[in-house]
Design a protein around this motif. Structure first.
Motif, short mmCIF file in Angstrom:
data_model
loop_
_atom_site.label_atom_id
_atom_site.label_comp_id
_atom_site.label_asym_id
_atom_site.label_seq_id
_atom_site.Cartn_x
_atom_site.Cartn_y
_atom_site.Cartn_z
N VAL A 429 4.66 0.46 -26.40
CA VAL A 429 4.74 1.42 -25.47
C VAL A 429 3.37 2.03 -24.66
CG1 VAL A 429 5.11 4.24 -24.87
CG2 VAL A 429 6.82 2.61 -26.30
N VAL A 430 2.37 1.95 -25.84
CA VAL A 430 0.86 2.13 -25.19
C VAL A 430 0.80 1.17 -24.44
CG1 VAL A 430 -1.39 2.57 -26.25
CG2 VAL A 430 0.55 3.68 -27.53
N GLN A 431 0.80 0.19 -24.85
CA GLN A 431 0.34 -1.11 -23.93
C GLN A 431 1.07 -1.01 -22.57
OE1 GLN A 431 1.67 -4.48 -26.22
NE2 GLN A 431 -0.32 -4.96 -26.43
N PHE A 432 2.32 -0.64 -22.53
CA PHE A 432 2.83 -0.62 -21.20
C PHE A 432 2.53 0.67 -20.36
CE2 PHE A 432 4.92 -4.48 -22.30
CZ PHE A 432 5.36 -5.09 -20.92
N VAL A 433 2.25 1.59 -20.92
CA VAL A 433 1.91 2.89 -20.35
C VAL A 433 0.44 2.52 -19.64
CG1 VAL A 433 0.41 5.12 -20.66
CG2 VAL A 433 2.74 4.72 -22.05
N VAL A 434 -0.51 1.85 -20.18
CA VAL A 434 -1.77 1.35 -19.66
C VAL A 434 -1.50 0.47 -18.53
CG1 VAL A 434 -3.90 0.14 -20.07
CG2 VAL A 434 -2.96 1.76 -21.71
N SER A 435 -0.38 -0.70 -18.70
CA SER A 435 -0.03 -1.63 -17.68
C SER A 435 0.16 -1.08 -16.32
CB SER A 435 0.79 -2.64 -18.15
OG SER A 435 0.10 -3.28 -19.26
N ILE A 436 1.48 0.20 -16.56
CA ILE A 436 2.23 0.48 -15.65
C ILE A 436 1.04 1.42 -14.72
CG2 ILE A 436 3.77 2.20 -14.89
CD1 ILE A 436 5.54 1.18 -17.30
N ALA A 437 0.16 2.34 -15.64
CA ALA A 437 -0.68 3.11 -15.01
C ALA A 437 -1.56 2.31 -14.12
CB ALA A 437 -1.52 3.72 -15.90
N LEU A 438 -2.09 1.04 -14.56
CA LEU A 438 -2.86 0.15 -13.72
C LEU A 438 -2.32 -0.55 -12.43
CD1 LEU A 438 -4.94 -1.46 -16.70
CD2 LEU A 438 -5.83 0.17 -15.20
N ILE A 439 -1.07 -0.76 -12.74
CA ILE A 439 -0.37 -1.27 -11.66
C ILE A 439 -0.11 -0.05 -10.53
CG2 ILE A 439 1.94 -2.14 -10.83
CD1 ILE A 439 2.24 -3.23 -13.70
N ALA A 440 0.05 1.22 -11.00
CA ALA A 440 0.16 2.33 -10.09
C ALA A 440 -1.02 2.40 -9.48
CB ALA A 440 0.79 3.31 -10.72
N GLY A 441 -2.13 2.38 -10.17
CA GLY A 441 -3.46 2.66 -9.65
C GLY A 441 -3.99 1.64 -8.75
N THR A 442 -3.65 0.19 -8.93
CA THR A 442 -3.86 -0.76 -7.90
C THR A 442 -3.08 -0.55 -6.56
OG1 THR A 442 -4.16 -2.41 -9.76
CG2 THR A 442 -3.64 -3.12 -7.67
N LEU A 443 -1.81 0.03 -7.00
CA LEU A 443 -0.94 0.18 -5.69
C LEU A 443 -1.53 1.37 -4.74
CD1 LEU A 443 2.55 -0.12 -6.92
CD2 LEU A 443 1.30 -1.96 -5.42
N ILE A 444 -1.91 2.33 -5.39
CA ILE A 444 -2.53 3.62 -4.68
C ILE A 444 -3.95 3.35 -3.96
CG2 ILE A 444 -3.58 5.94 -5.16
CD1 ILE A 444 -1.17 6.26 -7.16
N VAL A 445 -4.88 2.51 -4.54
CA VAL A 445 -6.12 1.96 -4.33
C VAL A 445 -5.97 1.35 -2.85
CG1 VAL A 445 -8.13 0.71 -4.47
CG2 VAL A 445 -7.63 2.40 -6.29
N ASN A 446 -5.11 0.38 -3.01
CA ASN A 446 -4.80 -0.67 -2.17
C ASN A 446 -4.31 0.25 -0.86
OD1 ASN A 446 -5.91 -2.86 -3.14
ND2 ASN A 446 -3.85 -3.46 -3.86
N ARG A 447 -3.12 1.17 -1.10
CA ARG A 447 -2.54 1.97 -0.04
C ARG A 447 -3.57 2.83 0.58
NH1 ARG A 447 2.36 4.09 1.31
NH2 ARG A 447 2.54 6.48 1.95
N GLN A 448 -4.72 3.25 -0.07
CA GLN A 448 -5.58 4.09 0.77
C GLN A 448 -6.58 3.44 1.63
OE1 GLN A 448 -6.30 7.50 0.93
NE2 GLN A 448 -8.29 7.25 1.90
N LEU A 449 -7.05 2.18 1.07
CA LEU A 449 -7.72 1.25 1.65
C LEU A 449 -6.92 0.86 3.03
CD1 LEU A 449 -9.14 -1.07 -0.90
CD2 LEU A 449 -10.17 0.91 0.25
N ALA A 450 -5.48 0.44 2.95
CA ALA A 450 -4.77 0.05 4.06
C ALA A 450 -4.70 1.36 5.14
CB ALA A 450 -3.49 -0.29 3.60
N PHE A 451 -4.68 2.62 4.48
CA PHE A 451 -4.50 3.70 5.30
C PHE A 451 -5.92 3.67 6.11
CE2 PHE A 451 -5.70 8.24 5.77
CZ PHE A 451 -4.54 8.64 6.36
N MET A 452 -6.74 3.58 5.46
CA MET A 452 -8.26 3.70 6.39
C MET A 452 -8.55 2.66 7.48
SD MET A 452 -10.94 5.11 3.28
CE MET A 452 -10.91 3.56 2.49
#
Length: 794
Positions: A429-452
């Protein structure tokens, strides 16, 4: 004894090659990622810390308060540092830097050098930029003295000794003498200059009496404080110093200065005022946390994969104990095997670092490291870390395996420990908490860059070619000559283009109450065609026009933000109001719609525009037909060589130029994505370990179910459900955590995207999809097993 442990450990590793490869690769990838991130974090934190006097060097910055606003500047005027050093005994020395771009010529060699600094002669007393030739005390003392970096010296003089040789500066060809050659400035420095020109040269070149102009900003100033000086006590003396030196002038101009000190070591990462180059401490923290998580995941994998083999090795342990092995001997055996695997992973990690460091440098956009063997301390730390991981990660499975009761395991009745299974599930569970958090973080970073990238900027930058003449007197002649080139649809001359720098002018504008309100306004000097070429919308009044002779000297255009600043409710209300700016007086003739002339990380500021005749146009913007870009470029270069042959041909595209502002964010996004993928990869190995363990434990159950008529799909669903629950639990934990962290990250942007729930649903879906692939590969294999194989020991 140790030799025997290692020999048996190697035999076991070799016997189970597939398992060993997965285990070793997981650790190796984890250690490699941790090592690379450690390089990045250490590099970012090392900026300007290599100077011997770094602890005593402070950047002098200034707040400028007017009746309208307060500007938090990272620069000062010329006299501030100089007179502060004279009046305040705590200051041992100072240096001022003024960045510039100069045309430099030697014989037929000509370069438009962008990395040029005018600097005081004290430069080499404050900063450790070793001179390979020349005297640190006198190299920048005389007018027209030039110090070159080692690279610049080779560029202009090859293998010749450049000391005493001449270079010609600017169009006027000021004859300057090379008085020093210094080592190239390290990558981890805020300012990277190839050419340093003595500060007194400014007075000779442009009659610029900067030492007495308190309101003329542009200098980056550093102070060297005497040892044991308290910077806060020195800062407290600045108000009295300014009042004594320039109090009356501040009252008359209604511009009041407040000086502050920023430690040199903190400027790059912590200053909110900007500078020559800036990092982001939040990004450093993010990567440090990611490194720890990746290493944690790697350790978790090792435990899960090792305990997953507990059943397979149970009989081995039972036989060892029957023939007289003590528990401590069995424990040492398995710890030895664990350490050996970690050391093999360490070797592979070193090899991976050798291969990946050049690619890592490329992703980071800077020379983080020249090679792993340049960091022997890091290698030693990695080696010790491998041993520690092997010891810590091997203790738990070693204790579990060595605790088996011989009678029980030899009868084939070994069963899973509930607490052990709960621990392994928690770790996954700890592993996938980190993995999902990183996936979500990647999506948000890319979304912000695309927004700009996709945000409506308020101007058109597509297929606009900009020629950089650097204020050449013939820039308008060049523009007129190029207008007739096939493929050139429109042309304009200006001093600034969106995404670039622009001067800030002391201005007085008539406000709604009829008073002349003071403000420091960014100013664009443009010609008649500039606004139509960039399709900047007019919302009131008119544009500059050759039909009005007064537009060249007595007309100003404001943007909507400036109109609001001076109290007007409607843009049309500002038309006809008076202005005074840099010795020019006239009236407001038009108001344009706000456009992003800076990065979306900052809000749109008030802006003024004036006709740029005689104000150093310099930039020729050309609207190009997309079908004829290459042909047009050749013709444009030919015109350039005919009209301004003394300058190298320089150009850029407006869209690429504007997007350069997001280079650091793009690099952060790329690095984040790559490390997120590594974390997910390692997490999948951990899940594979738990699935393998769980299915092995339930082989007999599966056999019985198949004998009783259960089909493959039923068995797969049965085995998969428990693991999917773990991923869903991880999703519920990771979503609010990442929402909070990424919301803080987005605070650095004035204009930002929204964080929608679908981002976390998508991140969870991706994680579930990956998990299903991993789970399915094992559960289908277990479901297809012949029940005879699993029941023959019963």
């Amino acid at each position: 004894m140790i030799k025997n442990y290692l020999k048996i450990a190697w035999r076991n590793i070799w016997k189970t090659k597939a398992f060993s490869i997965i285990n070793i690769c997981g650790l190796a990838v984890g250690m490699t990622a941790c090592f690379l991130i450690a390089l990045y974090v250490n590099f970012e934190r090392s900026y300007d810390r290599y100077h011997e006097k770094a602890d005593c060097i402070y950047r002098l910055v200034c707040d400028v308060k007017t009746p309208t606003e307060t500007i938090n500047a990272n620069i000062t005027s010329g006299p501030m540092a100089m007179y502060a050093a004279k009046d305040l005994p705590e200051i041992e020395n100072y240096v001022r830097l003024l960045p510039n771009s100069l045309l430099i010529r030697k014989d037929n060699i000509k370069y438009q050098e962008s990395a040029v600094f005018f600097a005081d002669s004290s430069l080499f007393q404050l900063f450790d930029f070793p001179l390979l030739a020349g005297s640190p005390e006198t190299a920048l003392k005389e007018p027209f003295s030039v110090v070159l970096s080692e690279s610049a010296a080779k560029k202009y003089f090859g293998k010749e000794n450049p000391i005493g040789k001449s270079l010609l500066l600017t169009d006027e060809g000021f004859n300057s003498k090379v008085t020093g050659v210094m080592k190239d400035i390290p990558e981890n420095s805020q300012f990277k200059g190839d050419v340093f020109v003595s500060m007194v040269t400014l007075i000779k070149m442009a009659n610029f009496k900067f030492d007495e102009q308190w309101g003329n900003f542009g200098f980056t100033s550093y102070l060297l404080l005497k040892p044991n000086t308290d910077p806060s006590l020195l800062t407290a003396k600045f108000p009295a110093f300014l009042t004594n030196r320039v109090g009356k002038e501040m009252d008359q101009s209604k511009m009041h200065y407040t000086l502050f000190l920023e430690p040199l070591k903190d400027v790059y990462l912590y200053s909110k005022r900007g500078g020559f180059e800036n990092g982001n401490i939040n990004n450093v923290y993010v990567f440090a946390i990611v490194a720890l998580f990746i290493l944690l995941i790697a350790c978790i994998n090792f435990i899960n994969l090792s305990t997953a083999r507990a059943v397979e090795r149970a009989k081995e342990v039972g036989i060892r104990k029957v023939v007289g092995a003590y528990r401590i001997q069995v424990t040492r055996q398995f710890i030895s095997e664990s350490v050996l695997i970690c050391l093999l992973a360490f070797i592979i990690s070193i090899l991976l670092c050798l291969v990946l460091i050049p690619y890592f440098n490329f992703l980071a956009g800077k020379e983080i490291s020249g090679g792993i063997f340049l960091h022997p301390v890091y290698i030693l730390v990695l080696f010790l870390l491998a041993c520690l991981i092997g010891l810590l990660a091997g203790i738990y499975p070693a204790l579990v395996l060595s605790s088996f009761k011989p009678v029980t395991v030899l009868k084939g009745k070994f069963s899973s420990n509930t607490k052990g299974l709960l621990l392994r599930k928690t770790l996954v569970v700890v592993q996938f908490v980190v993995s999902i958090a990183l996936i979500a973080g990647t999506l948000i970073v890319n979304r912000q860059l695309a927004f700009m990238r996709n945000q409506n900027l308020g101007f058109n930058k597509e297929q606009v070619l900009v020629l950089q003449t650097n204020g050449d007197a013939k820039s308008r002649i060049l523009k007129d000559a190029i207008t007739s080139v096939p493929g050139v649809l429109a042309s304009a001359v200006s001093r600034s283009v969106p995404g670039g720098g622009n001067p800030v002018a002391y201005s007085e504008i008539e406000n709604k109450q009829g008073d002349m309100q003071i403000a420091n306004l960014p100013v664009y000097f443009v010609d008649y065609n500039y606004l139509p070429l960039y399709k900047i919308e007019l919302v009131a009044g008119r544009m500059f026009s050759p039909d009005f002779g007064t537009d060249t000297a007595q007309a100003m255009i404001l943007n909507e933000s400036a109109v609001k600043l001076f109290g007007y409710a409607k843009p049309a209300d500002a038309i006809g109001k008076k202005y005074s700016q840099w010795g020019s007086e006239g009236k407001i003739i038009g108001v344009i719609k706000d456009f992003h002339f800076k990065s979306l990380q900052s809000k749109i500021e008030p802006l003024s525009m004036r006709y740029g005749q005689g104000n150093g146009g310099g930039m020729v913007s050309l609207k190009i037909d997309g079908q004829h870009i290459n042909t047009a470029l050749k013709s444009i270069e030919k015109k350039w060589q005919e009209i301004i042959p003394n300058r190298p041909f320089e150009y850029f595209f407006a869209d690429e130029f504007f997007d350069r502002q997001y280079r650091s964010e793009n690099r952060f996004g790329n690095l984040f994505f790559n490390f997120a993928m590594l974390a997910i990869f390692i997490s999948c190995l951990g899940l594979l370990g738990l699935v393998s363990y769980h299915t092995t434990q339930r082989y007999r159950e599966i056999g019985i179910r198949k004998v009783l008529g259960a089909n493959i799909s039923t068995i797969v669903k049965l085995l998969s459900f428990d693991f999917l629950k773990l991923v869903i639990i991880a999703l519920l934990v990771a979503s609010p955590l990442m929402w909070f962290l990424m919301d803080k990250w987005l605070d650095d942007f004035e204009y930002q995207t929204t964080i929608n729930i679908w981002i976390f649903i998508l991140a969870g879906s991706i994680a579930i999809g990956i998990a299903l692939i991993v789970i399915g590969s094992q559960t289908i294999r277990a479901a297809l097993t012949n029940p005879v194989e699993s029941l023959r020991n019963e």
